[in-house]
Design a protein around this motif. Structure first.
Motif, PDB file in Angstrom:
ATOM      1  N   LEU A  27       0.808  -1.225   0.000  1.00 46.27           N
ATOM      2  CA  LEU A  27       0.000   0.000   0.000  1.00 46.27           C
ATOM      3  C   LEU A  27       0.836   1.268   0.000  1.00 46.27           C
ATOM      4  CD1 LEU A  27      -2.828  -0.986   2.521  1.00 46.27           C
ATOM      5  CD2 LEU A  27      -2.840  -1.100   0.013  1.00 46.27           C
ATOM      6  N   GLY A  28       2.141   1.143  -0.148  1.00 42.47           N
ATOM      7  CA  GLY A  28       2.992   2.324  -0.230  1.00 42.47           C
ATOM      8  C   GLY A  28       3.013   3.116   1.059  1.00 42.47           C
ATOM      9  N   ASP A  36      -9.658  -1.182   5.732  1.00 40.55           N
ATOM     10  CA  ASP A  36     -10.863  -0.420   6.063  1.00 40.55           C
ATOM     11  C   ASP A  36     -10.566   1.032   6.429  1.00 40.55           C
ATOM     12  OD1 ASP A  36      -9.519  -1.325   8.307  1.00 40.55           O
ATOM     13  OD2 ASP A  36     -11.319  -1.290   9.565  1.00 40.55           O
ATOM     14  N   HIS A  37      -9.282   1.384   6.629  1.00 42.07           N
ATOM     15  CA  HIS A  37      -8.918   2.752   7.006  1.00 42.07           C
ATOM     16  C   HIS A  37      -8.143   3.476   5.904  1.00 42.07           C
ATOM     17  CE1 HIS A  37     -10.283   1.576  10.935  1.00 42.07           C
ATOM     18  NE2 HIS A  37      -9.943   2.730  11.463  1.00 42.07           N
ATOM     19  N   LEU A  38      -8.139   2.950   4.702  1.00 41.91           N
ATOM     20  CA  LEU A  38      -7.411   3.603   3.619  1.00 41.91           C
ATOM     21  C   LEU A  38      -8.011   4.967   3.291  1.00 41.91           C
ATOM     22  CD1 LEU A  38      -6.683   0.723   1.055  1.00 41.91           C
ATOM     23  CD2 LEU A  38      -5.095   1.830   2.630  1.00 41.91           C
ATOM     24  N   ASN A  39      -7.132   5.911   2.948  1.00 45.81           N
ATOM     25  CA  ASN A  39      -7.525   7.246   2.469  1.00 45.81           C
ATOM     26  C   ASN A  39      -8.235   8.097   3.511  1.00 45.81           C
ATOM     27  OD1 ASN A  39      -6.575   6.636  -0.210  1.00 45.81           O
ATOM     28  ND2 ASN A  39      -8.471   5.507  -0.575  1.00 45.81           N
ATOM     29  N   LEU A  40      -8.119   7.736   4.783  1.00 52.29           N
ATOM     30  CA  LEU A  40      -8.776   8.548   5.810  1.00 52.29           C
ATOM     31  C   LEU A  40      -8.125   9.923   5.954  1.00 52.29           C
ATOM     32  CD1 LEU A  40      -9.633   6.025   8.669  1.00 52.29           C
ATOM     33  CD2 LEU A  40     -11.165   7.090   7.012  1.00 52.29           C
ATOM     34  N   ILE A  41      -6.827  10.020   5.697  1.00 57.77           N
ATOM     35  CA  ILE A  41      -6.164  11.325   5.757  1.00 57.77           C
ATOM     36  C   ILE A  41      -6.782  12.262   4.725  1.00 57.77           C
ATOM     37  CG2 ILE A  41      -3.997  12.565   5.447  1.00 57.77           C
ATOM     38  CD1 ILE A  41      -2.525  10.116   6.429  1.00 57.77           C
ATOM     39  N   THR A  42      -6.909  11.767   3.502  1.00 60.04           N
ATOM     40  CA  THR A  42      -7.503  12.583   2.424  1.00 60.04           C
ATOM     41  C   THR A  42      -8.938  12.979   2.752  1.00 60.04           C
ATOM     42  OG1 THR A  42      -6.128  11.431   0.800  1.00 60.04           O
ATOM     43  CG2 THR A  42      -8.031  12.643  -0.029  1.00 60.04           C
ATOM     44  N   ILE A  43      -9.710  12.029   3.281  1.00 64.61           N
ATOM     45  CA  ILE A  43     -11.114  12.302   3.604  1.00 64.61           C
ATOM     46  C   ILE A  43     -11.227  13.414   4.637  1.00 64.61           C
ATOM     47  CG2 ILE A  43     -13.157  11.343   4.738  1.00 64.61           C
ATOM     48  CD1 ILE A  43     -12.479   8.663   3.381  1.00 64.61           C
ATOM     49  N   HIS A  44     -10.449  13.323   5.704  1.00 61.95           N
ATOM     50  CA  HIS A  44     -10.583  14.315   6.772  1.00 61.95           C
ATOM     51  C   HIS A  44      -9.998  15.667   6.374  1.00 61.95           C
ATOM     52  CE1 HIS A  44     -12.425  11.798   9.781  1.00 61.95           C
ATOM     53  NE2 HIS A  44     -11.524  10.858   9.584  1.00 61.95           N
ATOM     54  N   LEU A  90      -9.556  18.289  11.275  1.00 60.83           N
ATOM     55  CA  LEU A  90      -8.124  18.587  11.257  1.00 60.83           C
ATOM     56  C   LEU A  90      -7.366  17.714  12.257  1.00 60.83           C
ATOM     57  CD1 LEU A  90      -8.159  22.485  10.954  1.00 60.83           C
ATOM     58  CD2 LEU A  90      -7.315  20.850   9.240  1.00 60.83           C
ATOM     59  N   LEU A  91      -7.931  17.541  13.450  1.00 64.23           N
ATOM     60  CA  LEU A  91      -7.281  16.703  14.458  1.00 64.23           C
ATOM     61  C   LEU A  91      -7.235  15.241  14.023  1.00 64.23           C
ATOM     62  CD1 LEU A  91      -8.707  18.214  17.774  1.00 64.23           C
ATOM     63  CD2 LEU A  91      -6.371  18.411  16.886  1.00 64.23           C
ATOM     64  N   LEU A  92      -8.301  14.759  13.402  1.00 69.68           N
ATOM     65  CA  LEU A  92      -8.296  13.384  12.914  1.00 69.68           C
ATOM     66  C   LEU A  92      -7.285  13.204  11.785  1.00 69.68           C
ATOM     67  CD1 LEU A  92     -12.088  12.452  12.991  1.00 69.68           C
ATOM     68  CD2 LEU A  92     -10.238  11.377  14.293  1.00 69.68           C
ATOM     69  N   ALA A  93      -7.163  14.211  10.923  1.00 69.92           N
ATOM     70  CA  ALA A  93      -6.144  14.144   9.873  1.00 69.92           C
ATOM     71  C   ALA A  93      -4.754  14.090  10.488  1.00 69.92           C
ATOM     72  CB  ALA A  93      -6.279  15.351   8.942  1.00 69.92           C
ATOM     73  N   ALA A  94      -4.530  14.874  11.556  1.00 69.70           N
ATOM     74  CA  ALA A  94      -3.236  14.850  12.242  1.00 69.70           C
ATOM     75  C   ALA A  94      -2.989  13.493  12.900  1.00 69.70           C
ATOM     76  CB  ALA A  94      -3.188  15.965  13.283  1.00 69.70           C
ATOM     77  N   HIS A  95      -4.041  12.934  13.512  1.00 67.93           N
ATOM     78  CA  HIS A  95      -3.909  11.611  14.140  1.00 67.93           C
ATOM     79  C   HIS A  95      -3.526  10.546  13.119  1.00 67.93           C
ATOM     80  CE1 HIS A  95      -4.889   7.862  16.172  1.00 67.93           C
ATOM     81  NE2 HIS A  95      -5.813   7.630  15.256  1.00 67.93           N
ATOM     82  N   TYR A  96      -4.221  10.538  11.986  1.00 68.37           N
ATOM     83  CA  TYR A  96      -3.941   9.512  10.987  1.00 68.37           C
ATOM     84  C   TYR A  96      -2.609   9.763  10.282  1.00 68.37           C
ATOM     85  CZ  TYR A  96      -8.528   7.500  11.692  1.00 68.37           C
ATOM     86  OH  TYR A  96      -9.614   6.872  12.248  1.00 68.37           O
ATOM     87  N   TRP A  97      -2.170  11.016  10.231  1.00 63.22           N
ATOM     88  CA  TRP A  97      -0.834  11.286   9.703  1.00 63.22           C
ATOM     89  C   TRP A  97       0.219  10.683  10.632  1.00 63.22           C
ATOM     90  CZ3 TRP A  97       0.895  13.077   5.152  1.00 63.22           C
ATOM     91  CH2 TRP A  97       2.254  13.405   5.062  1.00 63.22           C
TER      92      TRP A  97
END
Length: 312
Positions: A27-28, A36-44, A90-97
């Protein structure tokens, strides 16, 4: 993937401690994520941009109308709900990052993100209940305020506790998602109760309203909130129907889309360029007190009065 460790009769003198770290190398840069959690950064990140854009648009429309004097509590609550949603994404994007980097993320950031989302949903519920009672629109008084805030506190507290219990107490599995669990059932029930009570109050306020245009406004609010509340039964259906490897993303997208849609809808319906033209200050007082000076307002508001019991 599931792992099993079996002791085939060996004597263990010390406690065995281990750390298991699985990745998806194909998955790079998302190799730390499950399917099931792919692309969550982009989504958030995308929804954070949508929420920020909605907040900026809301503020621009208020300033454009030169209506700071009409910066009502409902508008301030709405901007607070939008801001809370933006912070949550924004916080969820930071968490998944962080999760992308270490496979664990930051649970404190995740907790704050969930708390911000819960605050946003609670504020939306409060706005709905206040509009349902006609507060700051048909009247400056809030009847049954203890019941309103009691219902709000019960719904928000039960929903927040159930979500936090599911996320931080119960072990996650691919077979059991929030809305197919006992906490999820409680969330569905309390939210449906809140919607039914809010709908009852909305129709009572609509029946007492003398302005046809405001009767139509209350109808629109009911439809808008109905769509938002129906998101929960839809999430329940998705949790049982869709495949486990896309279930989480589907439910997240439904919830975020429904919340964003309601925020945009309320921004338009509560826009000062629209609502105050229907009823403002002296007109509100005159119309609901039966003052004959209404005709002198120059806005033609008397044309909106319901006469002889006619409906819109």
């Amino acid at each position: 993937r599931y792992f099993a460790f079996v002791n085939c009769g060996a004597t263990i003198r010390e406690v065995v401690r281990y750390k298991l770290h699985a990745t998806n190398p194909h998955l790079g840069f998302q190799q730390e994520f499950g399917i099931d959690h792919l692309n969550l950064i982009t989504i958030h990140v995308a929804f954070a941009a949508f929420f920020v854009g909605t907040a900026l648009g809301n503020q621009f429309l208020v300033k454009k109308h030169h209506s700071q004097s009409y910066d009502s509590a409902l508008l301030r609550l709405l901007r607070f709900a939008i801001s809370s949603s933006a912070v949550s994404s924004l916080l969820l994007a930071a968490h998944y990052w962080a999760f992308k980097m270490n496979g664990a993320g930051d649970e404190r950031v995740r907790f704050m993100a969930m708390l911000s989302a819960a605050v946003s949903r609670a504020t939306l519920i409060l706005i709905g209940l206040l509009i349902a009672k006609g507060w700051s629109i048909s009247t400056t008084l809030l009847d049954d305020r203890h019941i309103v805030f009691g219902v709000l506190a019960a719904v928000v507290t039960l929903s927040a506790l159930c979500e936090l219990h599911h996320e931080f107490v119960k072990d996650e599995t691919t077979a059991l998602f929030l809305y197919s669990s006992a906490p999820g059932t409680i969330i569905v029930l309390v939210n449906m109760f809140c919607f039914c009570w809010m709908g009852k109050c909305l129709f009572e306020t609509r029946d007492e309203e003398k302005l046809v245009v405001l009767k139509g406004f209350y109808k629109k609010i009911f439809v808008g909130y109905a769509c938002w509340y129906l998101m929960i039964p839809l999430a329940v259906v998705l949790a049982h129907v869709v495949s486990p490897w896309v279930r989480y993303r589907c439910v997240i997208l439904v919830e975020l889309t429904a919340r964003l849609g309601l925020l945009v809808f309320l921004s338009f319906e509560l826009w000062p360029g629209k609502l105050p033209s229907r009823v403002t200050g002296a007109e509100l007082t005159a119309l609901h007190s039966g003052n004959g000076d209404v005709a002198d307002t120059g806005a033609g508001i008397e044309d909106h009065l319901v006469t002889n019991g006619s409906e819109d």
